[in-house]
Design a protein around this motif. Structure first.
Motif, PDB file in Angstrom:
ATOM      1  N   ALA A  54      59.326  34.121 118.903  1.00 43.16           N
ATOM      2  CA  ALA A  54      58.972  32.872 118.229  1.00 43.16           C
ATOM      3  C   ALA A  54      57.456  32.685 118.191  1.00 43.16           C
ATOM      4  O   ALA A  54      56.888  32.352 117.139  1.00 43.16           O
ATOM      5  CB  ALA A  54      59.643  31.693 118.924  1.00 43.16           C
ATOM      6  N   LEU A  55      56.799  32.889 119.319  1.00 38.21           N
ATOM      7  CA  LEU A  55      55.344  32.721 119.374  1.00 38.21           C
ATOM      8  C   LEU A  55      54.631  33.704 118.443  1.00 38.21           C
ATOM      9  O   LEU A  55      53.697  33.341 117.736  1.00 38.21           O
ATOM     10  CB  LEU A  55      54.842  32.899 120.809  1.00 38.21           C
ATOM     11  N   SER A  56      55.085  34.933 118.440  1.00 37.53           N
ATOM     12  CA  SER A  56      54.478  35.944 117.581  1.00 37.53           C
ATOM     13  C   SER A  56      54.621  35.566 116.115  1.00 37.53           C
ATOM     14  O   SER A  56      53.670  35.673 115.333  1.00 37.53           O
ATOM     15  CB  SER A  56      55.120  37.307 117.841  1.00 37.53           C
ATOM     16  N   ASP A  57      55.809  35.103 115.736  1.00 37.43           N
ATOM     17  CA  ASP A  57      56.045  34.703 114.355  1.00 37.43           C
ATOM     18  C   ASP A  57      55.154  33.523 113.961  1.00 37.43           C
ATOM     19  O   ASP A  57      54.675  33.448 112.834  1.00 37.43           O
ATOM     20  CB  ASP A  57      57.513  34.344 114.140  1.00 37.43           C
ATOM     21  N   ALA A  58      54.921  32.610 114.903  1.00 37.33           N
ATOM     22  CA  ALA A  58      54.085  31.441 114.639  1.00 37.33           C
ATOM     23  C   ALA A  58      52.597  31.773 114.717  1.00 37.33           C
ATOM     24  O   ALA A  58      51.757  30.941 114.372  1.00 37.33           O
ATOM     25  CB  ALA A  58      54.423  30.332 115.630  1.00 37.33           C
ATOM     26  N   SER A  63      49.796  30.509 125.965  1.00 36.96           N
ATOM     27  CA  SER A  63      48.859  29.487 126.444  1.00 36.96           C
ATOM     28  C   SER A  63      48.602  28.412 125.383  1.00 36.96           C
ATOM     29  O   SER A  63      48.160  27.319 125.715  1.00 36.96           O
ATOM     30  CB  SER A  63      47.540  30.127 126.878  1.00 36.96           C
ATOM     31  N   ASP A  64      48.914  28.691 124.113  1.00 33.73           N
ATOM     32  CA  ASP A  64      48.749  27.707 123.038  1.00 33.73           C
ATOM     33  C   ASP A  64      49.914  26.716 122.988  1.00 33.73           C
ATOM     34  O   ASP A  64      49.779  25.652 122.386  1.00 33.73           O
ATOM     35  CB  ASP A  64      48.697  28.399 121.669  1.00 33.73           C
ATOM     36  N   ALA A  65      51.052  27.065 123.563  1.00 29.18           N
ATOM     37  CA  ALA A  65      52.292  26.320 123.348  1.00 29.18           C
ATOM     38  C   ALA A  65      52.762  25.566 124.583  1.00 29.18           C
ATOM     39  O   ALA A  65      52.538  25.985 125.711  1.00 29.18           O
ATOM     40  CB  ALA A  65      53.398  27.290 122.912  1.00 29.18           C
ATOM     41  N   VAL A  66      53.445  24.453 124.300  1.00 28.47           N
ATOM     42  CA  VAL A  66      54.148  23.689 125.333  1.00 28.47           C
ATOM     43  C   VAL A  66      55.616  23.690 124.921  1.00 28.47           C
ATOM     44  O   VAL A  66      55.983  23.089 123.910  1.00 28.47           O
ATOM     45  CB  VAL A  66      53.616  22.239 125.431  1.00 28.47           C
ATOM     46  N   PHE A  67      56.458  24.370 125.693  1.00 30.31           N
ATOM     47  CA  PHE A  67      57.871  24.495 125.349  1.00 30.31           C
ATOM     48  C   PHE A  67      58.620  23.227 125.742  1.00 30.31           C
ATOM     49  O   PHE A  67      58.459  22.713 126.842  1.00 30.31           O
ATOM     50  CB  PHE A  67      58.484  25.727 126.037  1.00 30.31           C
ATOM     51  N   GLU A  84      62.109  25.569 121.108  1.00 35.44           N
ATOM     52  CA  GLU A  84      61.275  24.534 120.512  1.00 35.44           C
ATOM     53  C   GLU A  84      60.006  24.415 121.329  1.00 35.44           C
ATOM     54  O   GLU A  84      60.046  24.449 122.562  1.00 35.44           O
ATOM     55  CB  GLU A  84      61.997  23.193 120.480  1.00 35.44           C
ATOM     56  N   PHE A  85      58.876  24.247 120.637  1.00 34.65           N
ATOM     57  CA  PHE A  85      57.604  24.087 121.335  1.00 34.65           C
ATOM     58  C   PHE A  85      56.599  23.377 120.437  1.00 34.65           C
ATOM     59  O   PHE A  85      56.775  23.288 119.223  1.00 34.65           O
ATOM     60  CB  PHE A  85      57.052  25.429 121.806  1.00 34.65           C
ATOM     61  N   TYR A  86      55.575  22.842 121.084  1.00 36.64           N
ATOM     62  CA  TYR A  86      54.459  22.218 120.396  1.00 36.64           C
ATOM     63  C   TYR A  86      53.226  23.085 120.567  1.00 36.64           C
ATOM     64  O   TYR A  86      53.036  23.711 121.607  1.00 36.64           O
ATOM     65  CB  TYR A  86      54.146  20.837 120.998  1.00 36.64           C
ATOM     66  N   ALA A  87      52.374  23.055 119.570  1.00 36.30           N
ATOM     67  CA  ALA A  87      51.043  23.652 119.642  1.00 36.30           C
ATOM     68  C   ALA A  87      50.140  22.712 118.848  1.00 36.30           C
ATOM     69  O   ALA A  87      50.353  22.540 117.640  1.00 36.30           O
ATOM     70  CB  ALA A  87      51.018  25.055 119.078  1.00 36.30           C
ATOM     71  N   GLY A  88      49.202  22.076 119.529  1.00 40.14           N
ATOM     72  CA  GLY A  88      48.368  21.082 118.858  1.00 40.14           C
ATOM     73  C   GLY A  88      49.229  19.928 118.391  1.00 40.14           C
ATOM     74  O   GLY A  88      50.007  19.374 119.161  1.00 40.14           O
TER      75      GLY A  88
END
Length: 124
Positions: A54-58, A63-67, A84-88
């Motif tokens: 998921a992170l790679s696709d996004a 360290s950028d994400a909060v799951f 599901e996660f937030y980034a910014g």
């Protein structure tokens, strides 16, 4: 057809050719099934691997994400990870096949920084 089996030598050669064809066709079907994730040898990807996908696709790092949600469920007999996660100010949602590691669905929603107003959904 009668010509193929007219003599014992022709019958043997025909039988060998038919057998080879059947094995080649089965091999092609097997390779296609493995490639599409239908057959995976019984092994599933881990939750950590699903998060990496998921992170790679996004285009993000861990360290950028909060799951906010990471769970595994069975849907129609298939293992699926919900990530599901937030980034910014953006929320990402993924459904990932637990056997093949392919992405079933994905979406993201961006929020304004001054309020919690949701901007239009974006499929990416």
């Amino acid at each position: 057809m009668k010509r193929l089996f007219a003599t014992p030598a022709r019958a043997a050669i025909s039988a060998v050719c038919i057998t080879v064809f059947v094995f080649l066709a089965a091999g092609v079907i097997f390779i296609a099934a493995v490639t599409r994730g239908i057959i995976s040898g019984g092994r599933e990807i881990t939750l950590e691997r699903a998060k990496e996908i998921a992170l790679s696709d996004a285009g993000l790092t861990e360290s950028d994400a909060v799951f906010t949600k990471t769970k595994q469920e069975m849907e129609r007999g298939i293992s699926v990870y919900e990530i599901e996660f937030y980034a910014g100010n953006t929320e990402y949602e993924y459904e990932i096949n637990g056997k093949a590691g392919t992405i079933y669905s994905k979406s993201k929603e961006s929020f304004t920084s001054s309020s919690d107003e949701i901007l239009p959904d974006q499929q990416f």
